[in-house]
Design a protein around this motif. Structure first.
Motif, PDB file in Angstrom:
ATOM      1  N   ARG A  52       0.838  -1.201   0.000  1.00  0.00           N
ATOM      2  CA  ARG A  52       0.000   0.000   0.000  1.00  0.00           C
ATOM      3  C   ARG A  52       0.879   1.260   0.000  1.00  0.00           C
ATOM      4  O   ARG A  52       1.926   1.309   0.621  1.00  0.00           O
ATOM      5  N   PHE A  53       0.393   2.291  -0.710  1.00  0.00           N
ATOM      6  CA  PHE A  53       1.089   3.559  -0.772  1.00  0.00           C
ATOM      7  C   PHE A  53       0.101   4.686  -0.498  1.00  0.00           C
ATOM      8  O   PHE A  53      -1.100   4.547  -0.716  1.00  0.00           O
ATOM      9  N   ALA A  54       0.618   5.799  -0.013  1.00  0.00           N
ATOM     10  CA  ALA A  54      -0.201   6.991   0.200  1.00  0.00           C
ATOM     11  C   ALA A  54       0.546   8.189  -0.369  1.00  0.00           C
ATOM     12  O   ALA A  54       1.775   8.259  -0.296  1.00  0.00           O
ATOM     13  N   ARG A  55      -0.202   9.105  -0.932  1.00  0.00           N
ATOM     14  CA  ARG A  55       0.416  10.319  -1.474  1.00  0.00           C
ATOM     15  C   ARG A  55       0.534  11.352  -0.357  1.00  0.00           C
ATOM     16  O   ARG A  55      -0.448  11.724   0.267  1.00  0.00           O
ATOM     17  N   ALA A  56       1.754  11.819  -0.146  1.00  0.00           N
ATOM     18  CA  ALA A  56       2.028  12.731   0.961  1.00  0.00           C
ATOM     19  C   ALA A  56       2.096  14.182   0.490  1.00  0.00           C
ATOM     20  O   ALA A  56       2.141  14.469  -0.706  1.00  0.00           O
ATOM     21  N   SER A  57       2.107  15.077   1.456  1.00  0.00           N
ATOM     22  CA  SER A  57       2.284  16.506   1.203  1.00  0.00           C
ATOM     23  C   SER A  57       3.228  17.069   2.260  1.00  0.00           C
ATOM     24  O   SER A  57       3.370  16.504   3.343  1.00  0.00           O
ATOM     25  N   ILE A  58       3.852  18.182   1.929  1.00  0.00           N
ATOM     26  CA  ILE A  58       4.700  18.888   2.878  1.00  0.00           C
ATOM     27  C   ILE A  58       3.912  20.042   3.484  1.00  0.00           C
ATOM     28  O   ILE A  58       3.283  20.822   2.781  1.00  0.00           O
ATOM     29  N   SER A  76      -2.334  10.348   4.615  1.00  0.00           N
ATOM     30  CA  SER A  76      -3.522   9.736   5.216  1.00  0.00           C
ATOM     31  C   SER A  76      -3.398   8.223   5.176  1.00  0.00           C
ATOM     32  O   SER A  76      -2.908   7.661   4.187  1.00  0.00           O
ATOM     33  N   ASP A  77      -3.869   7.581   6.248  1.00  0.00           N
ATOM     34  CA  ASP A  77      -3.824   6.121   6.321  1.00  0.00           C
ATOM     35  C   ASP A  77      -4.983   5.637   7.174  1.00  0.00           C
ATOM     36  O   ASP A  77      -4.980   5.767   8.396  1.00  0.00           O
ATOM     37  N   LYS A  78      -6.005   5.126   6.492  1.00  0.00           N
ATOM     38  CA  LYS A  78      -7.177   4.552   7.166  1.00  0.00           C
ATOM     39  C   LYS A  78      -7.796   5.530   8.174  1.00  0.00           C
ATOM     40  O   LYS A  78      -8.068   5.188   9.314  1.00  0.00           O
ATOM     41  N   ALA A  83       2.159  12.308  10.702  1.00  0.00           N
ATOM     42  CA  ALA A  83       3.069  13.372  10.291  1.00  0.00           C
ATOM     43  C   ALA A  83       4.480  13.015  10.731  1.00  0.00           C
ATOM     44  O   ALA A  83       4.683  12.422  11.794  1.00  0.00           O
ATOM     45  N   GLU A  84       5.450  13.360   9.914  1.00  0.00           N
ATOM     46  CA  GLU A  84       6.853  13.093  10.214  1.00  0.00           C
ATOM     47  C   GLU A  84       7.625  14.394  10.067  1.00  0.00           C
ATOM     48  O   GLU A  84       7.548  15.055   9.030  1.00  0.00           O
TER      49      GLU A  84
END
Length: 268
Positions: A52-58, A76-78, A83-84
């Motif tokens: 599974r992959f998710a599209r991230a944003s800064i 987002s994940d489920k 946040a990292e």
């Protein structure tokens, strides 16, 4: 600028243009900004595991006390929004700070490029990203053309079948006048001026484009046999010229007057 350098804004907070985006922008505009900064939509992926992959944003935030701009990677994940922390940035513009933050996230191993799914004809994540970004409806050329036609007082239907029994949709349809307008992309429909043959998967793409051309010709023939007038517009065509072509068919007696009015209209 390295993230461990002292803050550039010791006496006052950093300017809004260094971290804050313009208010009122659409989700599409925000996504496009992130795509540019990351170097492509396919480079914004976070590996969630299990394929599974998710599209991230800064996200950029200013610390009130230290006046430093901190960058966070979010996705987002489920239903959750993890946040990292990525690091600190200190450029003068938001675009430059986003670009640096994406590079920092990549260097830290926080990102992964999503592989094409099994049986996908995309030869790389980059190609797949471009192909997924091609809209089947409401492209910019279509919207510009429709806007000019609407300003000229014409009313139409969008993305419908001229003939219900024929599984082919036209981009702009005038049912009463039996006029169907197609706005063709230069790549997908083999524009004689701008189409450039693919350098990878050559046989596949040649057959794909040739198939599209044959389908277009077949569609035009079937519609004309049924009494329809077919107009095809290339995406590179000037929208004013394209609108005048449509008006000339629908209002031949007023085409000259309409042409003079449209020439002053904005095309954006």
């Amino acid at each position: 600028m390295a993230s461990n350098e002292p803050s550039r804004w010791k006496d006052k907070p950093p300017p809004a243009r260094a971290w804050k985006g313009r208010e009122g922008r659409s989700r599409e505009a925000l996504a496009a900004e992130q795509d540019r900064a990351a170097g492509g939509r396919h480079r914004r992926m976070v590996d969630l595991g299990d394929g599974r992959f998710a599209r991230a944003s800064i996200e950029l935030k200013v610390l009130p006390k230290t006046r430093r701009i901190r960058a966070y990677l979010r996705w987002s994940d489920k239903g959750r929004s993890p946040a990292e922390y990525v690091g600190e940035v200190a450029h003068d513009t938001r675009g430059a700070n986003l670009a640096q933050a994406w590079e920092m996230a990549r260097d830290a191993g926080l990102l992964a490029e999503e592989s094409p799914p099994e049986r996908s004809w995309a030869t790389s994540p980059a190609v797949r990203s471009v192909m997924r970004g091609n809209r089947g409806r409401d492209t910019k050329p279509e919207i510009r053309l429709r806007s000019l036609l609407h300003r000229a007082g014409l009313r139409y239907r969008v993305g419908v079948r001229p003939l219900p029994q024929l599984r082919r949709t036209a981009d702009v349809v005038f049912p009463k006048a039996r006029v169907a307008v197609f706005v063709d992309g230069c790549f997908w429909h083999g524009c004689p001026k701008h189409h450039r043959p693919a350098t990878k998967n050559i046989d596949f793409w040649r057959e794909k484009i040739e198939g599209n051309r044959k389908r277009d010709a077949e569609t035009d023939g079937l519609l004309r046999q049924a009494g329809w007038t077919v107009l095809r517009v290339w995406e590179h065509d000037d929208p004013v010229d394209a609108a005048n072509r449509v008006i000339a068919v629908l209002r031949p007696e007023r085409a000259t007057a309409e042409r003079a009015g449209l020439q002053t209209m904005p095309t954006q």
